[in-house]
Design an enzyme around this catalytic site. Structure first.
Site, PDB file in Angstrom:
ATOM      1  N   ARG A   1       0.986  -1.205   0.052  1.00  0.00           N
ATOM      2  CA  ARG A   1      -0.096  -0.212   0.029  1.00  0.00           C
ATOM      3  C   ARG A   1       0.840   1.211   0.150  1.00  0.00           C
ATOM      4  O   ARG A   1       0.542   2.034  -0.858  1.00  0.00           O
ATOM      5  CB  ARG A   1      -0.997   0.008   1.199  1.00  0.00           C
ATOM      6  CG  ARG A   1      -2.173  -1.026   1.068  1.00  0.00           C
ATOM      7  CD  ARG A   1      -3.026  -1.204   2.269  1.00  0.00           C
ATOM      8  NE  ARG A   1      -2.087  -1.420   3.420  1.00  0.00           N
ATOM      9  CZ  ARG A   1      -2.256  -0.737   4.899  1.00  0.00           C
ATOM     10  NH1 ARG A   1      -3.034  -0.245   5.027  1.00  0.00           N
ATOM     11  NH2 ARG A   1      -1.390  -1.271   5.637  1.00  0.00           N
TER      12      ARG A   1
ATOM     13  N   ASN B   1      -6.190  -2.607   2.373  1.00  0.00           N
ATOM     14  CA  ASN B   1      -6.251  -4.113   2.662  1.00  0.00           C
ATOM     15  C   ASN B   1      -7.474  -4.723   2.675  1.00  0.00           C
ATOM     16  O   ASN B   1      -8.343  -3.912   3.181  1.00  0.00           O
ATOM     17  CB  ASN B   1      -5.199  -4.566   3.819  1.00  0.00           C
ATOM     18  CG  ASN B   1      -3.955  -4.341   3.643  1.00  0.00           C
ATOM     19  OD1 ASN B   1      -3.382  -4.149   2.427  1.00  0.00           O
ATOM     20  ND2 ASN B   1      -3.082  -4.370   4.612  1.00  0.00           N
TER      21      ASN B   1
END
Length: 168
Positions: free
Chosen positions: A80, A98
Site C-alpha cells: 500500500r 487491504n
C-alpha cells in the site's frame, strides 16, 4: 457565417470590410462550443491561468478512473505504501486498502491516460519489492466529471478481523 447574429472570427464585417477577431476581450460575439474548445486547448498549451482560460479548461478536461484488486502476497509487504508513492509520483489520486481476504484494492484517478496506464502496469508487474503479484483485476474503467480524491490515500487497516482507521 454568423452565430446568433454575431460574426465569427475571420468573417468580414459588412460595414467596414475589416475582420472581427474572436478573442477573450470580445464580449459582443458569443463563442461557439468549437471555439470554446479551441480556446481551452490553447489556454492549456500556453499555461494560461486567467479566469476565462481556466474556466474553459476545466469544462473540457477529461478525467479517468479505474478500480483495481491485486492478488498474491501483497499484504505485509508495504504494497500500500509503495502504491501510494507510485501514484503520487505519477500525479494521480485515489486510495489503496487491504481486504480481509488478503488482497489489496483501490481506485486510481487522473487526467493523463498514459500515467494511468503506467500505474496499471506497475500494479500488474512491480508492486512493492517484497510482494509477489499473482493477478491484477481491473474493473469500472470510466470517464469521470471530476476527481473524487485530493491525493493518494492509504485507507483503513484490517487488524484481528476488524477494520480500524489510520490517523490523519
Amino acid at each position: 457565417m454568423s452565430f446568433s447574429g454575431a460574426r465569427i472570427s475571420g468573417s468580414s464585417s459588412p460595414s467596414s470590410g475589416k475582420s472581427q477577431q474572436g478573442s477573450f476581450g470580445n464580449k459582443s460575439a458569443p463563442m461557439s462550443i468549437a471555439a470554446r474548445r479551441r480556446s481551452a486547448e490553447a489556454a492549456i498549451i500556453a499555461g494560461f491561468s486567467g479566469s476565462l482560460g481556466k474556466q474553459n479548461a476545466d469544462v473540457f478536461r477529461r478525467m479517468y478512473s479505474f478500480k483495481f484488486e491485486v492478488f498474491g502476497k501483497v499484504q505485509g509487504t508495504t504494497f500500500r505504501k509503495h502504491t501510494q508513492q507510485r501514484g503520487t509520483e505519477l500525479g494521480l489520486v485515489g486510495f489503496v486498502k487491504n481486504n480481509p481476504s488478503g488482497t489489496v484494492e483501490g481506485e486510481v484517478q487522473g487526467g493523463d491516460q498514459e500515467k494511468l496506464a503506467e500505474m496499471e502496469r506497475w500494479l500488474r508487474t512491480t508492486g512493492s519489492p517484497q510482494s509477489k503479484i499473482e493477478r491484477l483485476d481491473i474493473r469500472d474503467r470510466r470517464t469521470i466529471d471530476g476527481l473524487t480524491y485530493s491525493g493518494f490515500e492509504i485507507v483503513g487497516v484490517w487488524r484481528a478481523g476488524r477494520r480500524t482507521s489510520l490517523p490523519g
